[in-house]
Design a protein around this motif. Sequence first.
Motif, PDB file in Angstrom:
ATOM      1  N   LEU A  94       1.038  -1.093  -0.081  1.00  0.00           N
ATOM      2  CA  LEU A  94      -0.187   0.370  -0.066  1.00  0.00           C
ATOM      3  C   LEU A  94       1.132   1.085   0.305  1.00  0.00           C
ATOM      4  CD1 LEU A  94      -2.517  -0.620   2.232  1.00  0.00           C
ATOM      5  CD2 LEU A  94      -2.946  -1.037   0.586  1.00  0.00           C
ATOM      6  N   ASP A  95      -0.055   2.291  -0.998  1.00  0.00           N
ATOM      7  CA  ASP A  95       1.705   3.881  -0.711  1.00  0.00           C
ATOM      8  C   ASP A  95       0.212   4.244   0.580  1.00  0.00           C
ATOM      9  OD1 ASP A  95       2.498   3.328  -2.788  1.00  0.00           O
ATOM     10  OD2 ASP A  95       0.845   3.005  -3.442  1.00  0.00           O
ATOM     11  N   GLY A  96      -1.077   4.483   0.848  1.00  0.00           N
ATOM     12  CA  GLY A  96      -1.385   5.341   1.919  1.00  0.00           C
ATOM     13  C   GLY A  96      -3.277   4.331   2.416  1.00  0.00           C
ATOM     14  N   PHE A  97      -3.622   5.024   3.526  1.00  0.00           N
ATOM     15  CA  PHE A  97      -4.495   4.778   4.073  1.00  0.00           C
ATOM     16  C   PHE A  97      -5.552   5.695   4.431  1.00  0.00           C
ATOM     17  CE2 PHE A  97      -2.566   1.146   6.690  1.00  0.00           C
ATOM     18  CZ  PHE A  97      -3.145   0.021   6.730  1.00  0.00           C
ATOM     19  N   GLN A 114       1.530   8.729  13.203  1.00  0.00           N
ATOM     20  CA  GLN A 114       2.548   9.489  13.738  1.00  0.00           C
ATOM     21  C   GLN A 114       3.719   8.226  14.242  1.00  0.00           C
ATOM     22  OE1 GLN A 114       0.398  11.793  16.491  1.00  0.00           O
ATOM     23  NE2 GLN A 114      -0.246  12.712  15.809  1.00  0.00           N
ATOM     24  N   LYS A 115       2.949   7.546  14.336  1.00  0.00           N
ATOM     25  CA  LYS A 115       4.301   6.211  14.917  1.00  0.00           C
ATOM     26  C   LYS A 115       4.716   5.652  13.625  1.00  0.00           C
ATOM     27  CE  LYS A 115       2.195   6.765  19.730  1.00  0.00           C
ATOM     28  NZ  LYS A 115       2.371   5.791  20.709  1.00  0.00           N
ATOM     29  N   LEU A 116       3.685   5.179  12.965  1.00  0.00           N
ATOM     30  CA  LEU A 116       4.556   4.083  11.934  1.00  0.00           C
ATOM     31  C   LEU A 116       4.774   4.779  10.812  1.00  0.00           C
ATOM     32  CD1 LEU A 116       1.854   1.101  12.438  1.00  0.00           C
ATOM     33  CD2 LEU A 116       3.980   1.524  13.066  1.00  0.00           C
ATOM     34  N   GLY A 117       4.692   6.486  10.545  1.00  0.00           N
ATOM     35  CA  GLY A 117       4.878   7.161   9.313  1.00  0.00           C
ATOM     36  C   GLY A 117       4.167   6.548   8.305  1.00  0.00           C
ATOM     37  N   VAL A 118       3.233   5.830   8.510  1.00  0.00           N
ATOM     38  CA  VAL A 118       2.712   5.463   7.497  1.00  0.00           C
ATOM     39  C   VAL A 118       1.808   6.403   7.021  1.00  0.00           C
ATOM     40  CG1 VAL A 118       0.160   4.358   6.633  1.00  0.00           C
ATOM     41  CG2 VAL A 118       2.579   2.799   7.977  1.00  0.00           C
ATOM     42  N   PRO A 119       1.761   6.626   5.891  1.00  0.00           N
ATOM     43  CA  PRO A 119       0.066   7.905   4.905  1.00  0.00           C
ATOM     44  C   PRO A 119      -1.000   7.885   5.098  1.00  0.00           C
ATOM     45  CG  PRO A 119       2.233   7.281   3.496  1.00  0.00           C
ATOM     46  CD  PRO A 119       2.240   6.454   4.493  1.00  0.00           C
ATOM     47  N   ALA A 293     -12.027  15.004  -1.298  1.00  0.00           N
ATOM     48  CA  ALA A 293     -10.584  15.293  -0.082  1.00  0.00           C
ATOM     49  C   ALA A 293      -9.410  14.521  -0.410  1.00  0.00           C
ATOM     50  CB  ALA A 293     -11.204  15.986   0.660  1.00  0.00           C
ATOM     51  N   ALA A 294      -9.630  13.449   0.099  1.00  0.00           N
ATOM     52  CA  ALA A 294      -8.766  12.490   0.741  1.00  0.00           C
ATOM     53  C   ALA A 294      -8.194  11.723  -0.178  1.00  0.00           C
ATOM     54  CB  ALA A 294      -9.805  11.341   1.441  1.00  0.00           C
ATOM     55  N   ILE A 295      -8.967  11.055  -1.514  1.00  0.00           N
ATOM     56  CA  ILE A 295      -7.870  10.723  -1.604  1.00  0.00           C
ATOM     57  C   ILE A 295      -7.300  11.834  -3.118  1.00  0.00           C
ATOM     58  CG2 ILE A 295      -9.783  11.012  -3.855  1.00  0.00           C
ATOM     59  CD1 ILE A 295      -7.356   7.626  -3.529  1.00  0.00           C
ATOM     60  N   ASP A 296      -7.575  12.838  -2.962  1.00  0.00           N
ATOM     61  CA  ASP A 296      -6.096  13.975  -3.889  1.00  0.00           C
ATOM     62  C   ASP A 296      -5.348  14.373  -2.947  1.00  0.00           C
ATOM     63  OD1 ASP A 296      -8.468  14.424  -6.268  1.00  0.00           O
ATOM     64  OD2 ASP A 296      -9.174  16.366  -5.428  1.00  0.00           O
ATOM     65  N   VAL A 299      -2.602  11.015  -2.815  1.00  0.00           N
ATOM     66  CA  VAL A 299      -2.802  11.207  -3.997  1.00  0.00           C
ATOM     67  C   VAL A 299      -1.493  12.372  -3.765  1.00  0.00           C
ATOM     68  CG1 VAL A 299      -2.434  12.018  -6.819  1.00  0.00           C
ATOM     69  CG2 VAL A 299      -3.907  10.142  -5.218  1.00  0.00           C
ATOM     70  N   SER A 300      -1.396  13.050  -3.418  1.00  0.00           N
ATOM     71  CA  SER A 300      -0.421  14.674  -3.643  1.00  0.00           C
ATOM     72  C   SER A 300       0.450  14.060  -2.881  1.00  0.00           C
ATOM     73  CB  SER A 300      -1.240  15.736  -4.067  1.00  0.00           C
ATOM     74  OG  SER A 300      -2.473  16.200  -2.121  1.00  0.00           O
ATOM     75  N   GLY A 301       0.288  13.483  -1.531  1.00  0.00           N
ATOM     76  CA  GLY A 301       0.795  13.828  -0.221  1.00  0.00           C
ATOM     77  C   GLY A 301       1.353  14.347   0.817  1.00  0.00           C
ATOM     78  N   GLU A 302      -0.357  15.339   0.574  1.00  0.00           N
ATOM     79  CA  GLU A 302      -0.672  15.492   1.683  1.00  0.00           C
ATOM     80  C   GLU A 302      -1.132  14.756   3.157  1.00  0.00           C
ATOM     81  OE1 GLU A 302      -2.916  20.398   2.889  1.00  0.00           O
ATOM     82  OE2 GLU A 302      -2.942  19.386   1.244  1.00  0.00           O
ATOM     83  N   THR A 303      -0.441  14.000   3.737  1.00  0.00           N
ATOM     84  CA  THR A 303      -1.562  13.021   4.898  1.00  0.00           C
ATOM     85  C   THR A 303      -1.159  13.384   6.550  1.00  0.00           C
ATOM     86  OG1 THR A 303       1.073  12.112   4.719  1.00  0.00           O
ATOM     87  CG2 THR A 303      -0.548  11.018   2.979  1.00  0.00           C
ATOM     88  N   GLY A 304      -1.314  12.434   6.776  1.00  0.00           N
ATOM     89  CA  GLY A 304      -1.336  12.636   8.239  1.00  0.00           C
ATOM     90  C   GLY A 304      -2.509  14.036   8.926  1.00  0.00           C
TER      91      GLY A 304
END
Length: 340
Positions: A94-97, A114-119, A293-296, A299-304
């Motif tokens: 996966l690339d993110g949740f 925060q703890k796993l560094g997962v997007p 908004a979530a999937i966009d 994809v753009s890397g704006e996570t957390g």
Amino acid sequence: MRIGILTGGGDCPGLNAAIRAVVKRGSSEHGCSIVGFRNGWEGVIAGDAIPLTRDDVSGILVHGGTMLGTARCHPHKVDGGMEAVKDTFDNEKLDGFICIGGDGTLKAAGKVSQKLGVPVIGIPKTIDNDVVGTDAAIGFDTAVSIATEAIDRLHSTAESHNRVMVVEVMGRHSGWIAVTAGVAGGADIILAPEDPFDIDKIAKKIRHRHRYKDFSIVAVAEGAVPKEGSRWNAEDTLDAKGNPIAGSIGSAVTRAIEEATGFPTRLTVLGYVQRGGVPTAADRLLGTRMGIAAIDGIVSGETGKYTALQGEHVVLEPFETMMGKTKWVPEELFAAANGL
């Protein structure tokens, strides 16, 4: 990109709209593969995944609940839970949740990020509307509509039989449903957790009202509490953990009003009907906008972050904005309710 999606916590109308938006937008606009996890974080821990395509989400917009199932599970509270989440993330490549949930589920998503560094990007859903940072959460509008309709229907019975009708609605820690549906439905008295009540003052108000009207409607949030030092025993309304027992506060208030006023008083507990059924247009729209908004964002890397409705716009807020906080009903809305 390959994105996992899950729904956690209690179900509510509008979840499928968000899932549908993520799948359709993700596959059509971004070329993503979407993987659904059954039963919230439990499914992520267990690796219980299914592929989701546009065909899989066709027709689910109008359906209540969630096609993925849900559970109240927080991986940071499960032995080995966080490690299992990371293993699933790696094994599924996966690339993110994208995590759709209430305050508890979103806090868990924040910890995973925060703890796993997962997007991770969260989408707030809760009929209680108590997630800080967003004007509304998925499911709230439908719940208020159901509660308002119930109050509308009880007016005729209350007036026909000259009764006091008590309506208990959901809201353990905040009274958004009770206050908004109470105002919209014309309830005469509204009890919410943010504004502790005095049963003697309530009885006095009802007696005064019955000088010119022979009925009253009382809207009660399940988490409503008496004022400290008032004539009341709140212990019977709480479980061993100190949480409100559904139906208990409504029942206690009903008995107390009848004893104090002598007026026949009846209770209706709406319970889970507030969380079920077809979502309103507003919840379908909000779920769709937040899903996009979530999937966009992922994809753009704006996570957390999590999606938030602020005014007319859906934006992304850091998880820190809502973690450990509760969005209370503002005093202005209480003032409006009490001034009617």
